[in-house]
Design a protein around this motif. Sequence first.
Motif, PDB file in Angstrom:
ATOM      1  N   PRO A 365      14.261 -24.187  -2.367  1.00  0.00           N
ATOM      2  CA  PRO A 365      13.561 -23.231  -1.503  1.00  0.00           C
ATOM      3  C   PRO A 365      12.382 -22.596  -2.221  1.00  0.00           C
ATOM      4  CG  PRO A 365      15.640 -22.313  -2.284  1.00  0.00           C
ATOM      5  CD  PRO A 365      15.639 -23.759  -2.667  1.00  0.00           C
ATOM      6  N   THR A 366      11.364 -22.242  -1.459  1.00  0.00           N
ATOM      7  CA  THR A 366      10.154 -21.686  -2.055  1.00  0.00           C
ATOM      8  C   THR A 366      10.327 -20.201  -2.362  1.00  0.00           C
ATOM      9  OG1 THR A 366       9.188 -21.160   0.106  1.00  0.00           O
ATOM     10  CG2 THR A 366       8.692 -23.330  -0.834  1.00  0.00           C
ATOM     11  N   VAL A 367       9.449 -19.726  -3.245  1.00  0.00           N
ATOM     12  CA  VAL A 367       9.373 -18.311  -3.562  1.00  0.00           C
ATOM     13  C   VAL A 367       7.943 -17.861  -3.308  1.00  0.00           C
ATOM     14  CG1 VAL A 367       8.809 -18.709  -6.004  1.00  0.00           C
ATOM     15  CG2 VAL A 367       9.902 -16.561  -5.317  1.00  0.00           C
ATOM     16  N   SER A 368       7.782 -16.649  -2.799  1.00  0.00           N
ATOM     17  CA  SER A 368       6.434 -16.145  -2.541  1.00  0.00           C
ATOM     18  C   SER A 368       6.020 -15.162  -3.627  1.00  0.00           C
ATOM     19  CB  SER A 368       6.367 -15.456  -1.166  1.00  0.00           C
ATOM     20  OG  SER A 368       7.092 -14.242  -1.183  1.00  0.00           O
ATOM     21  N   VAL A 369       4.741 -15.201  -3.951  1.00  0.00           N
ATOM     22  CA  VAL A 369       4.161 -14.251  -4.906  1.00  0.00           C
ATOM     23  C   VAL A 369       2.917 -13.662  -4.264  1.00  0.00           C
ATOM     24  CG1 VAL A 369       3.141 -13.912  -7.179  1.00  0.00           C
ATOM     25  CG2 VAL A 369       5.045 -15.515  -6.905  1.00  0.00           C
ATOM     26  N   ASN A 370       2.909 -12.366  -4.071  1.00  0.00           N
ATOM     27  CA  ASN A 370       1.752 -11.665  -3.527  1.00  0.00           C
ATOM     28  C   ASN A 370       1.053 -10.908  -4.646  1.00  0.00           C
ATOM     29  OD1 ASN A 370       2.144 -12.395  -0.784  1.00  0.00           O
ATOM     30  ND2 ASN A 370       3.749 -10.859  -0.611  1.00  0.00           N
ATOM     31  N   VAL A 371      -0.257 -11.099  -4.752  1.00  0.00           N
ATOM     32  CA  VAL A 371      -1.052 -10.447  -5.784  1.00  0.00           C
ATOM     33  C   VAL A 371      -2.096  -9.575  -5.095  1.00  0.00           C
ATOM     34  CG1 VAL A 371      -2.504 -10.770  -7.811  1.00  0.00           C
ATOM     35  CG2 VAL A 371      -0.729 -12.456  -7.266  1.00  0.00           C
ATOM     36  N   THR A 372      -2.033  -8.291  -5.334  1.00  0.00           N
ATOM     37  CA  THR A 372      -2.997  -7.344  -4.776  1.00  0.00           C
ATOM     38  C   THR A 372      -3.750  -6.699  -5.928  1.00  0.00           C
ATOM     39  OG1 THR A 372      -1.527  -6.897  -2.904  1.00  0.00           O
ATOM     40  CG2 THR A 372      -3.318  -5.339  -3.293  1.00  0.00           C
ATOM     41  N   SER A 373      -5.076  -6.792  -5.908  1.00  0.00           N
ATOM     42  CA  SER A 373      -5.878  -6.355  -7.058  1.00  0.00           C
ATOM     43  C   SER A 373      -7.051  -5.499  -6.641  1.00  0.00           C
ATOM     44  CB  SER A 373      -6.408  -7.573  -7.833  1.00  0.00           C
ATOM     45  OG  SER A 373      -5.361  -8.378  -8.300  1.00  0.00           O
ATOM     46  N   VAL A 374      -7.328  -4.497  -7.459  1.00  0.00           N
ATOM     47  CA  VAL A 374      -8.619  -3.829  -7.509  1.00  0.00           C
ATOM     48  C   VAL A 374      -9.060  -3.950  -8.958  1.00  0.00           C
ATOM     49  CG1 VAL A 374      -8.077  -2.248  -5.622  1.00  0.00           C
ATOM     50  CG2 VAL A 374      -7.576  -1.572  -7.975  1.00  0.00           C
ATOM     51  N   PRO A 375     -10.328  -3.706  -9.269  1.00  0.00           N
ATOM     52  CA  PRO A 375     -10.767  -3.892 -10.655  1.00  0.00           C
ATOM     53  C   PRO A 375      -9.907  -3.109 -11.650  1.00  0.00           C
ATOM     54  CG  PRO A 375     -12.666  -3.658  -9.229  1.00  0.00           C
ATOM     55  CD  PRO A 375     -11.466  -3.401  -8.367  1.00  0.00           C
ATOM     56  N   GLY A 376      -9.286  -3.835 -12.552  1.00  0.00           N
ATOM     57  CA  GLY A 376      -8.496  -3.225 -13.603  1.00  0.00           C
ATOM     58  C   GLY A 376      -7.054  -2.928 -13.253  1.00  0.00           C
ATOM     59  N   TYR A 377      -6.624  -3.257 -12.043  1.00  0.00           N
ATOM     60  CA  TYR A 377      -5.292  -2.856 -11.592  1.00  0.00           C
ATOM     61  C   TYR A 377      -4.748  -3.908 -10.632  1.00  0.00           C
ATOM     62  CZ  TYR A 377      -1.726   0.156  -9.405  1.00  0.00           C
ATOM     63  OH  TYR A 377      -0.558   0.685  -8.926  1.00  0.00           O
ATOM     64  N   THR A 378      -3.570  -4.439 -10.935  1.00  0.00           N
ATOM     65  CA  THR A 378      -2.988  -5.494 -10.113  1.00  0.00           C
ATOM     66  C   THR A 378      -1.506  -5.250  -9.908  1.00  0.00           C
ATOM     67  OG1 THR A 378      -4.585  -7.187 -10.777  1.00  0.00           O
ATOM     68  CG2 THR A 378      -2.474  -7.975  -9.976  1.00  0.00           C
ATOM     69  N   VAL A 379      -1.055  -5.467  -8.689  1.00  0.00           N
ATOM     70  CA  VAL A 379       0.361  -5.419  -8.355  1.00  0.00           C
ATOM     71  C   VAL A 379       0.784  -6.821  -7.944  1.00  0.00           C
ATOM     72  CG1 VAL A 379       2.117  -4.478  -6.810  1.00  0.00           C
ATOM     73  CG2 VAL A 379       0.252  -3.012  -7.619  1.00  0.00           C
ATOM     74  N   MET A 380       1.882  -7.291  -8.530  1.00  0.00           N
ATOM     75  CA  MET A 380       2.444  -8.582  -8.155  1.00  0.00           C
ATOM     76  C   MET A 380       3.842  -8.347  -7.598  1.00  0.00           C
ATOM     77  SD  MET A 380       1.313 -10.998 -11.406  1.00  0.00           S
ATOM     78  CE  MET A 380       1.742 -12.547 -10.562  1.00  0.00           C
ATOM     79  N   LEU A 381       4.098  -8.880  -6.403  1.00  0.00           N
ATOM     80  CA  LEU A 381       5.404  -8.764  -5.765  1.00  0.00           C
ATOM     81  C   LEU A 381       5.953 -10.153  -5.471  1.00  0.00           C
ATOM     82  CD1 LEU A 381       4.923  -5.847  -3.192  1.00  0.00           C
ATOM     83  CD2 LEU A 381       6.087  -5.753  -5.398  1.00  0.00           C
ATOM     84  N   VAL A 382       7.235 -10.323  -5.761  1.00  0.00           N
ATOM     85  CA  VAL A 382       7.922 -11.594  -5.516  1.00  0.00           C
ATOM     86  C   VAL A 382       8.790 -11.423  -4.276  1.00  0.00           C
ATOM     87  CG1 VAL A 382       9.498 -13.310  -6.464  1.00  0.00           C
ATOM     88  CG2 VAL A 382       7.914 -12.101  -7.971  1.00  0.00           C
ATOM     89  N   ASN A 383       8.657 -12.359  -3.357  1.00  0.00           N
ATOM     90  CA  ASN A 383       9.375 -12.283  -2.073  1.00  0.00           C
ATOM     91  C   ASN A 383       9.196 -10.914  -1.411  1.00  0.00           C
ATOM     92  OD1 ASN A 383      10.196 -14.909  -2.312  1.00  0.00           O
ATOM     93  ND2 ASN A 383      12.326 -14.462  -2.787  1.00  0.00           N
ATOM     94  N   SER A 384       7.985 -10.386  -1.565  1.00  0.00           N
ATOM     95  CA  SER A 384       7.526  -9.166  -0.877  1.00  0.00           C
ATOM     96  C   SER A 384       8.187  -7.878  -1.342  1.00  0.00           C
ATOM     97  CB  SER A 384       7.718  -9.297   0.648  1.00  0.00           C
ATOM     98  OG  SER A 384       6.975 -10.381   1.145  1.00  0.00           O
ATOM     99  N   LYS A 385       9.117  -7.935  -2.314  1.00  0.00           N
ATOM    100  CA  LYS A 385       9.769  -6.680  -2.685  1.00  0.00           C
ATOM    101  C   LYS A 385      10.106  -6.537  -4.164  1.00  0.00           C
ATOM    102  CE  LYS A 385      14.594  -7.920  -1.731  1.00  0.00           C
ATOM    103  NZ  LYS A 385      15.801  -7.530  -0.982  1.00  0.00           N
TER     104      LYS A 385
END
Length: 459
Positions: A365-385
Amino acid sequence: MKFLTFAAVASAFAIPDASVISQLVLADNKAAAGKAVKAVHAVETAKDTVKDWIREGLSPSVPSAFDTDKELNAVDLDALSTDLPIFDPIVVGGKSKTSNLTLYQLIASSANTTQFVSLINEFPELVTLLNTTTLDDPAAVNHTLFVPVDTAFAALPGWNETTTAVRESIVRYHIGVGDLPYKVLFATHTVPSLYDEPLLGGEAQRLRVRFEKKLGVRVNFAARIVAPNFIAANGVLHAIDSVVVPPTFVGRQLSLVPDHYSSLLLAMQSSNFTQYIHGLTLNGSTVLAPSNAAFTLLGPELNAFLFNTPRGLKYLQALLKYSTVPNATVYSDAFYGPTTLVPPAAANPGFVQRLHYQLPTLLGPTVSVNVTSVPGYTVMLVNSKVRVAVQDGVAKNGVIQEVDHVVFPPLPATVPGSPWVDPPVKTVADLVARLGPYVEDDGDDEVAAAPAAAPVNEL
């Protein structure tokens, strides 16, 4: 942070395994950080600092990436270099840092970088590259050189006795592609180097760069930029206080940080996952590595089942397979792998950039990775949570993304329930519902009465 014995650290200084010291010093130990901050202000004491860390079991702190943006506005970039080594031909009083010299000419004319110059002189092709400007060759590309000061080499005895190939890889790994002045590094997460790694499909091995409060910008967790921003005719030069060596394998990296990953290492060994993964041939990988704290959050019942029963070990291996993405290396700001997995570029990305990866795993099964970035700051979430708590642990054969909870696959479609609901896994029954379709389970084992061999939270 007391995670290594004297013998373990001393042996790690032998190249190529010296890379583990400068790659994954991940524990956030504030008491140790306070001592480390005082020790790194003067480069002439760098050798003594390393000895102190070995003797006391200390290591510099790596603050969470989520603290980074709070520090940026308060940083005095010029002040960071006032008490640090000065490149004598270029700088007077620590102010003037622009020169018409090339990168090679800068380091060759400095009394602080003789060791690195001696090393790079072994490779005429690289000397030519660092001497070439766009005036000489319109097709030339500027570079960013992270040059170790002479005292940095004292921490790596025997470095000059290694093979020619190893020494060339070390030089190449200190050369980043493109112009990256100090302020740009504040908004940068990883930098491609001139060292191409076969186990990443021939892609450039990357350097991890992060701003840390009170310490400035660090490279691969351990090397600190101690004299920034020497603008050359063909790029930018930053002096660092440690030699950075191309990183070693994922498993080796994890093993040097047991206070974060001893539970994961035990899981790999107990479930035969290590033997399984060694039988595969991969071009890069992404390891969603649960910390010791993440395993502790599972609770005693699940840990007892997973670590203490033959049946549970099957589920434990399935969890590790689901946490491993083969043939795709996902950094917080870069991706190596099949183009079919690359998210489509936004027409107008704007200030906030968002990427969504849907990635295959070794389990299926697949896994999702969401990457949200602004300059100098990044949040990574796996399976949305599930949050990636420590990003971009570069490795020879992939990248380590430390997660703060164990990652489970979504409920299979055959299990009743809304696909938008992801209930927590708290009991053995919950675990079997999630992983049962992927495990050959005869259901014969009893759950252990107590988690005698379960991992202990060492944080």
